[in-house]
Enzyme design. Structure first.
Site, PDB file in Angstrom:
ATOM      1  N   LYS A  21     -67.558 130.291   8.206  1.00  0.00           N
ATOM      2  CA  LYS A  21     -67.314 131.605   8.803  1.00  0.00           C
ATOM      3  C   LYS A  21     -65.870 131.758   9.309  1.00  0.00           C
ATOM      4  O   LYS A  21     -65.216 132.755   9.041  1.00  0.00           O
ATOM      5  CB  LYS A  21     -68.275 131.768   9.982  1.00  0.00           C
ATOM      6  CG  LYS A  21     -68.608 133.152  10.365  1.00  0.00           C
ATOM      7  CD  LYS A  21     -69.928 133.176  11.116  1.00  0.00           C
ATOM      8  CE  LYS A  21     -70.028 132.144  12.210  1.00  0.00           C
ATOM      9  NZ  LYS A  21     -69.391 132.543  13.477  1.00  0.00           N
ATOM     10  N   ARG A  96     -73.784 138.623  20.135  1.00  0.00           N
ATOM     11  CA  ARG A  96     -74.756 137.548  19.955  1.00  0.00           C
ATOM     12  C   ARG A  96     -76.077 137.854  20.642  1.00  0.00           C
ATOM     13  O   ARG A  96     -77.036 137.111  20.465  1.00  0.00           O
ATOM     14  CB  ARG A  96     -74.211 136.274  20.580  1.00  0.00           C
ATOM     15  CG  ARG A  96     -73.641 135.251  19.591  1.00  0.00           C
ATOM     16  CD  ARG A  96     -72.956 134.227  20.441  1.00  0.00           C
ATOM     17  NE  ARG A  96     -72.839 132.901  20.001  1.00  0.00           N
ATOM     18  CZ  ARG A  96     -71.709 132.356  19.566  1.00  0.00           C
ATOM     19  NH1 ARG A  96     -70.654 133.086  19.351  1.00  0.00           N
ATOM     20  NH2 ARG A  96     -71.643 131.078  19.338  1.00  0.00           N
ATOM     21  N   ARG A 135     -69.587 115.534   6.635  1.00  0.00           N
ATOM     22  CA  ARG A 135     -68.335 115.745   7.359  1.00  0.00           C
ATOM     23  C   ARG A 135     -68.320 114.906   8.650  1.00  0.00           C
ATOM     24  O   ARG A 135     -67.310 114.308   8.994  1.00  0.00           O
ATOM     25  CB  ARG A 135     -68.193 117.241   7.698  1.00  0.00           C
ATOM     26  CG  ARG A 135     -66.812 117.626   8.149  1.00  0.00           C
ATOM     27  CD  ARG A 135     -66.608 119.113   8.032  1.00  0.00           C
ATOM     28  NE  ARG A 135     -67.227 119.823   9.145  1.00  0.00           N
ATOM     29  CZ  ARG A 135     -67.296 121.152   9.239  1.00  0.00           C
ATOM     30  NH1 ARG A 135     -66.809 121.908   8.281  1.00  0.00           N
ATOM     31  NH2 ARG A 135     -67.864 121.727  10.277  1.00  0.00           N
ATOM     32  N   ARG A 141     -67.873 111.330  13.631  1.00  0.00           N
ATOM     33  CA  ARG A 141     -68.439 112.043  14.787  1.00  0.00           C
ATOM     34  C   ARG A 141     -69.913 111.682  14.925  1.00  0.00           C
ATOM     35  O   ARG A 141     -70.803 112.372  14.446  1.00  0.00           O
ATOM     36  CB  ARG A 141     -68.268 113.552  14.598  1.00  0.00           C
ATOM     37  CG  ARG A 141     -66.812 113.963  14.709  1.00  0.00           C
ATOM     38  CD  ARG A 141     -66.601 115.371  14.236  1.00  0.00           C
ATOM     39  NE  ARG A 141     -67.492 116.315  14.895  1.00  0.00           N
ATOM     40  CZ  ARG A 141     -67.344 117.632  14.776  1.00  0.00           C
ATOM     41  NH1 ARG A 141     -66.360 118.119  14.045  1.00  0.00           N
ATOM     42  NH2 ARG A 141     -68.167 118.430  15.385  1.00  0.00           N
ATOM     43  N   ARG A 152     -78.819 123.134  15.905  1.00  0.00           N
ATOM     44  CA  ARG A 152     -77.882 124.261  15.974  1.00  0.00           C
ATOM     45  C   ARG A 152     -78.230 125.350  14.946  1.00  0.00           C
ATOM     46  O   ARG A 152     -78.080 126.533  15.218  1.00  0.00           O
ATOM     47  CB  ARG A 152     -76.449 123.771  15.748  1.00  0.00           C
ATOM     48  CG  ARG A 152     -75.759 123.462  17.054  1.00  0.00           C
ATOM     49  CD  ARG A 152     -74.325 123.026  16.842  1.00  0.00           C
ATOM     50  NE  ARG A 152     -74.128 121.740  17.473  1.00  0.00           N
ATOM     51  CZ  ARG A 152     -73.678 120.646  16.881  1.00  0.00           C
ATOM     52  NH1 ARG A 152     -73.321 120.675  15.630  1.00  0.00           N
ATOM     53  NH2 ARG A 152     -73.563 119.529  17.550  1.00  0.00           N
TER      54      ARG A 152
HETATM   55  P1  AMP Z   1     -68.452 129.652  19.054  1.00  0.00           P
HETATM   56  O1  AMP Z   1     -67.182 128.950  18.731  1.00  0.00           O
HETATM   57  O2  AMP Z   1     -68.513 131.046  18.517  1.00  0.00           O
HETATM   58  O3  AMP Z   1     -69.670 128.866  18.670  1.00  0.00           O
HETATM   59  O4  AMP Z   1     -68.501 129.807  20.665  1.00  0.00           O
HETATM   60  C1  AMP Z   1     -68.393 128.688  21.499  1.00  0.00           C
HETATM   61  C2  AMP Z   1     -69.063 128.966  22.821  1.00  0.00           C
HETATM   62  O5  AMP Z   1     -68.450 130.087  23.466  1.00  0.00           O
HETATM   63  C3  AMP Z   1     -70.534 129.328  22.756  1.00  0.00           C
HETATM   64  O6  AMP Z   1     -71.340 128.185  22.689  1.00  0.00           O
HETATM   65  C4  AMP Z   1     -70.733 130.099  24.042  1.00  0.00           C
HETATM   66  O7  AMP Z   1     -70.780 129.234  25.148  1.00  0.00           O
HETATM   67  C5  AMP Z   1     -69.439 130.869  24.130  1.00  0.00           C
HETATM   68  N1  AMP Z   1     -69.543 132.166  23.430  1.00  0.00           N
HETATM   69  C6  AMP Z   1     -68.816 132.572  22.339  1.00  0.00           C
HETATM   70  N2  AMP Z   1     -69.152 133.815  21.967  1.00  0.00           N
HETATM   71  C7  AMP Z   1     -70.115 134.225  22.832  1.00  0.00           C
HETATM   72  C8  AMP Z   1     -70.891 135.416  22.957  1.00  0.00           C
HETATM   73  N3  AMP Z   1     -70.735 136.446  22.109  1.00  0.00           N
HETATM   74  N4  AMP Z   1     -71.789 135.476  23.968  1.00  0.00           N
HETATM   75  C9  AMP Z   1     -71.948 134.452  24.834  1.00  0.00           C
HETATM   76  N5  AMP Z   1     -71.278 133.295  24.760  1.00  0.00           N
HETATM   77  C10 AMP Z   1     -70.364 133.177  23.765  1.00  0.00           C
END
Ligand code: AMP
Length: 204
Positions: A21, A96, A135, A141, A152
């Site tokens: 993505k 989200r 990976r 990791r 996940r």
């Molecule tokens: P990501 O890299 O998009 O997986 O985001 C990393 C972390 O940021 C997530 O696990 C959340 O803790 C927080 N986060 C990112 N986007 C959102 C969202 N739209 N709503 C709530 N938390 C978010």
């Protein structure tokens, strides 16, 4: 339209962790001339720079939980108000939750705008798990166990499923096969967007 300004696309990109993505988001942003806005990236930058927001969300993020909607929505309102997002944007990782969907709708409606399309990268769960497992092994990791990777994926399906259904009902979804090379997937994204009349900036 007045002023002759080129009206850009207001896009979302959704897809499971490991579907490429972020890579596709960066590429779409570049070729369509719109900023790619990742809430995760913005939160991470705030944590790194120890801003007041960063200090507020650090523990939440470390626990893998969602940042409260109020903070996330405020962040997006601020970001979409910046000059580079006026003529379009690509959101990655937002919305989200149902509350965030509603907030984004009303934010855009307040400007007389709406979403143009939602690009959904689709990939077989087993293929993604296998890809991420390889990976993790290559990068040493050990925390990225197959179980964690599967978890996940399950969280993604559970949390994002209703949002995808909602955008599907609105006729906004563009399903794109996310398996293949970066260029192969990029070509499919371009085809899907052009089916809605959205074309790369240079060709517009
Ligand atoms: P990501 O890299 O998009 O997986 O985001 C990393 C972390 O940021 C997530 O696990 C959340 O803790 C927080 N986060 C990112 N986007 C959102 C969202 N739209 N709503 C709530 N938390 C978010």
């Amino acid at each position: 339209m007045t002023g002759g300004a080129l009206q850009g696309a207001r896009l979302l990109i959704v897809g499971p962790p490991g579907a490429g993505k972020g890579t596709q988001a960066g590429r779409i942003a570049e070729s369509y001339g719109i900023p790619a806005i990742s809430t995760g990236d913005i939160f991470r930058a705030n944590v790194k720079n120890e801003t007041p927001l960063g200090l507020q969300v650090k523990a939440i993020m470390a626990a893998g939980d969602y940042v409260p909607d109020s903070l996330t929505n405020e962040l997006i309102e601020d970001r979409l108000g910046q000059a580079d997002a006026v003529n379009g944007f690509l959101l990655d990782g937002y919305p989200r939750t149902a509350d965030q969907v509603a907030f984004l709708d009303s934010l855009l409606a307040g400007k007389g705008e709406e979403l143009t399309a939602v690009v959904q990268l689709v990939a077989d769960r087993d293929e993604i798990v296998e890809r991420l497992r390889k990976r993790a092994l290559e990068q040493g990791r050990s925390d990225d166990t197959e179980e964690a990777i599967r978890h996940r994926q399950d969280v993604y399906l559970r949390e994002t499923g209703p949002l995808i259904a909602e955008y599907g009902d609105r006729g906004l979804l563009l399903e794109v096969d996310g398996l293949g090379t970066v260029d192969e997937v990029a070509a499919r994204v371009d085809d899907a967007l052009s089916s809605r009349g959205i074309r790369p900036a240079a060709a517009a």
